[in-house]
Design an enzyme around this catalytic site. Structure first.
Site, short mmCIF file in Angstrom:
data_model
loop_
_atom_site.label_atom_id
_atom_site.label_comp_id
_atom_site.label_asym_id
_atom_site.label_seq_id
_atom_site.Cartn_x
_atom_site.Cartn_y
_atom_site.Cartn_z
N ASP A 260 1.08 -1.42 -0.10
CA ASP A 260 -0.11 0.07 -0.66
C ASP A 260 0.34 1.73 -0.05
O ASP A 260 1.30 1.93 0.91
CB ASP A 260 -1.08 0.06 1.32
CG ASP A 260 -2.06 0.99 1.00
OD1 ASP A 260 -1.96 1.93 0.18
OD2 ASP A 260 -2.34 1.04 2.00
N LYS A 267 1.75 7.82 0.27
CA LYS A 267 2.20 8.07 1.68
C LYS A 267 3.42 8.57 1.75
O LYS A 267 3.99 8.13 0.79
CB LYS A 267 2.19 6.54 2.47
CG LYS A 267 1.20 6.35 2.51
CD LYS A 267 1.14 4.24 3.46
CE LYS A 267 -0.16 3.71 3.15
NZ LYS A 267 -1.09 4.54 4.51
N ASP A 278 0.60 -4.85 4.77
CA ASP A 278 -1.37 -4.43 4.84
C ASP A 278 -1.97 -6.35 3.86
O ASP A 278 -3.27 -5.43 3.38
CB ASP A 278 -1.08 -3.42 3.53
CG ASP A 278 -2.61 -2.02 3.44
OD1 ASP A 278 -2.94 -2.38 5.43
OD2 ASP A 278 -2.85 -1.66 2.87
N ARG A 341 -11.34 -0.57 2.36
CA ARG A 341 -12.70 -0.33 2.02
C ARG A 341 -13.47 -0.77 1.46
O ARG A 341 -14.43 -1.09 0.54
CB ARG A 341 -13.37 1.14 3.20
CG ARG A 341 -12.71 1.81 2.46
CD ARG A 341 -12.94 3.03 3.42
NE ARG A 341 -11.96 3.92 4.06
CZ ARG A 341 -11.47 4.29 4.97
NH1 ARG A 341 -12.78 5.28 5.05
NH2 ARG A 341 -10.48 4.52 5.88
#
Ligand code: BES
Ligand code: MN
Ligand code: ZN
Length: 490
Positions: A260, A267, A278, A341
């Site tokens: 990720d 990030k 992750d 999500r």
């Protein structure tokens, strides 16, 4: 490691291990086991006083029935918890390896809180899990694990308990091992192949849905997140159908983002390497499925693992995009780093629609906010069902895989309302980040009892992680023991 249950002290053991408590004099406790240790040796070594985690090694004459005795402190009798024996056995096993022993024996202690059966389970888990080392990429491998003999009056039941605990520990180790893989070696396709291998070996049904078909069949979340990487997304499904034919299954869903980066909402660089973890939720599901099939648990259980790599690139999804999820709801993307999500929503809706399950449990390293809220030793739990929550809490108590429930009411649901789509993929600022993420997931489920475990803080060892012998550095396999306990007690 070979685990053997024996009803007498093995004549040739290299190390006999005895648990001690603080309240009783050391010599008295040793006498009880007929351990012929020279009182002067005992004196010179000093009394370890039964202090928690303290070890004392007593060499015994070679003509004795054992080469050495290892004393291991359990602490105060009344303070022994369900984790104490697991933790202290870990110390013992690491000592056995340090001494390069081929085998060692442990006498099962009589304790107030642990019935003999659960003490045996804890000894097996503690020994096996603490001897695990991730050395796949090292030339120098860890020395072979010493064999363990557990000394307890033998019975079929105890033997079965030990064997079950061994399979459970192996499940957790399997999870640690794949979760520890680096992102260049573990892509969604690698995970699919790993799942296929365990399916073949244990006669589970294996299905994988690949990029084109995911797109065609409307998995808009998985497709969007996965489109920025040349390592294509996969939806991996394992079915263990050993329950009554028409019984509805339990569905387990695990987030497996093999790396990720955050995507276009990149990030910061610091500690970004940790985002290889992750994929831990998905790895937990695979470890559970492996154990479930080896234990032949008489239930119908389905494991669903959406796997992607979240990368920035010319084909990546962007902030501002509106995507359509598997259940037809639309989501406005406001941060491509809130990717978990999206892939989970697809997998949850698919699981509910396809299987009409009795319950759905998902595992995900979903939010940094969960670390802020609960730290690195307790996972976040969000659920729509009291009974499921209770059952999970009971299993948490027995396994010491700690969870804490967070609320999810309509006010939180309102926080992910979007002006332009059915919902947005982030909440309002940083408020209640773990719950707003769960609110997004809740939208993917219509009516099934559901529990979401945010394992961001607990899936691997971080700076604030409490040291546990059975969780060496790296992935912890959190959730495997917890949910296997839940499934066994259904
Ligand atoms: N995988 C991360 C969550 C995470 C971060 C787990 C650090 C463990 C350690 C997740 O995909 C993520 O990036 N979440 C964002 C959500 C935010 C953009 C709303 C976060 O937590 O910052
Ligand atoms: Mn992210
Ligand atoms: Zn993530």
């Amino acid at each position: 490691m070979i685990i053997k249950v024996d009803n007498k002290i093995n004549k040739k053991t290299q190390m006999l291990c005895v648990f001690l408590v603080e309240e009783t004099k050391q010599l008295l406790q040793l006498k009880k086991y007929n351990i012929n240790s020279d009182p002067s040796v005992n004196q010179s070594l000093g009394d370890i006083g039964g202090k928690l985690g303290k070890l004392g090694l007593i060499p015994t004459p070679k003509n004795n029935q054992f080469d050495r005795v290892l004393l291991a402190g359990l602490g105060k009798k009344d303070e022994i918890t369900r984790d104490t024996i697991r933790f202290v056995t870990g110390k013992i096993a690491q000592k056995a390896r340090e001494l390069k022993l081929k085998e060692f024996s442990i006498i099962v202690p009589p304790t107030s809180i642990n019935e003999p059966g659960s003490a045996v389970s804890q000894i097996v888990e503690g020994a096996k899990m603490s001897l695990y080392k991730f050395d796949t990429f090292k030339k120098e491998k860890a020395t072979e694990s010493p064999k363990l003999t557990i000394i307890i009056p033998e019975s079929e039941e105890i033997k079965k308990t030990a064997r079950t605990a061994e399979i459970i520990a192996e499940g957790a180790i399997f999870t640690k091992n794949i979760a520890n893989l680096p992102p260049n070696e573990c892509t969604p396709n690698t995970l699919a192949n790993i799942a296929k291998t365990i399916a073949k070996k244990n006669k589970m049904k294996y299905t994988v849905i690949s990029k084109q078909e995911l797109k065609k069949r409307g998995f808009g979340g998985i497709t969007a997140v996965g489109q920025g990487s040349k390592n294509e997304p996969k939806l991996i499904i394992l079915e263990h159908m050993h329950g009554p034919k028409n019984e509805k299954p339990i569905v387990l869903v695990g987030k497996a983002v093999t790396f990720d980066t955050g995507g276009i909402s990149l990030k910061p660089g610091e500690k970004m390497d940790e985002m290889k973890f992750d994929k831990c939720g998905g790895c937990t599901v695979l470890g559970i499925m492996k154990a479930v099939s080896e234990l032949k648990i008489p239930l119908n259980i389905v494991g669903i693992v959406p796997s992607v790599e979240n990368m920035p690139g010319g084909e990546s999804y962007r902030p501002g995009d509106i995507i359509k999820l598997y259940n037809g709801k639309t989501a406005e993307i406001l941060n491509t780093d809130a990717e978990g999500r999206l892939i989970l929503a697809d997998a949850l809706s698919y699981g509910e629609k396809q299987y009409s399950p009795k319950a759905i449990i998902d595992f995900a390293t979903l939010t940094g906010a969960c670390i802020i809220a609960l730290g690195t030793n307790v996972a976040g739990l969000v659920s729509n069902n009291k009974q499921l929550t209770e059952k999970l809490n009971e299993s948490s108590e027995r396994t010491t895989e700690e969870i804490w429930q967070l609320p999810l009411n309509q006010d939180y649901m309102d926080m992910i309302k979007s002006d332009v789509a059915d919902m947005k993929n982030i909440g309002i600022g940083r408020a209640a980040g773990t719950i707003t993420a769960a609110a997004f997931l809740k939208n993917a489920i219509e009516k099934t009892p559901w529990a979401h475990l945010d394992i961001a803080g607990v899936a691997w060892t971080q700076i604030a992680t409490k040291e546990k012998t059975y969780n060496p550095k790296g992935a912890t396999g959190f959730g495997v023991r917890l949910v296997l306990d839940y499934l066994q007690n259904l």
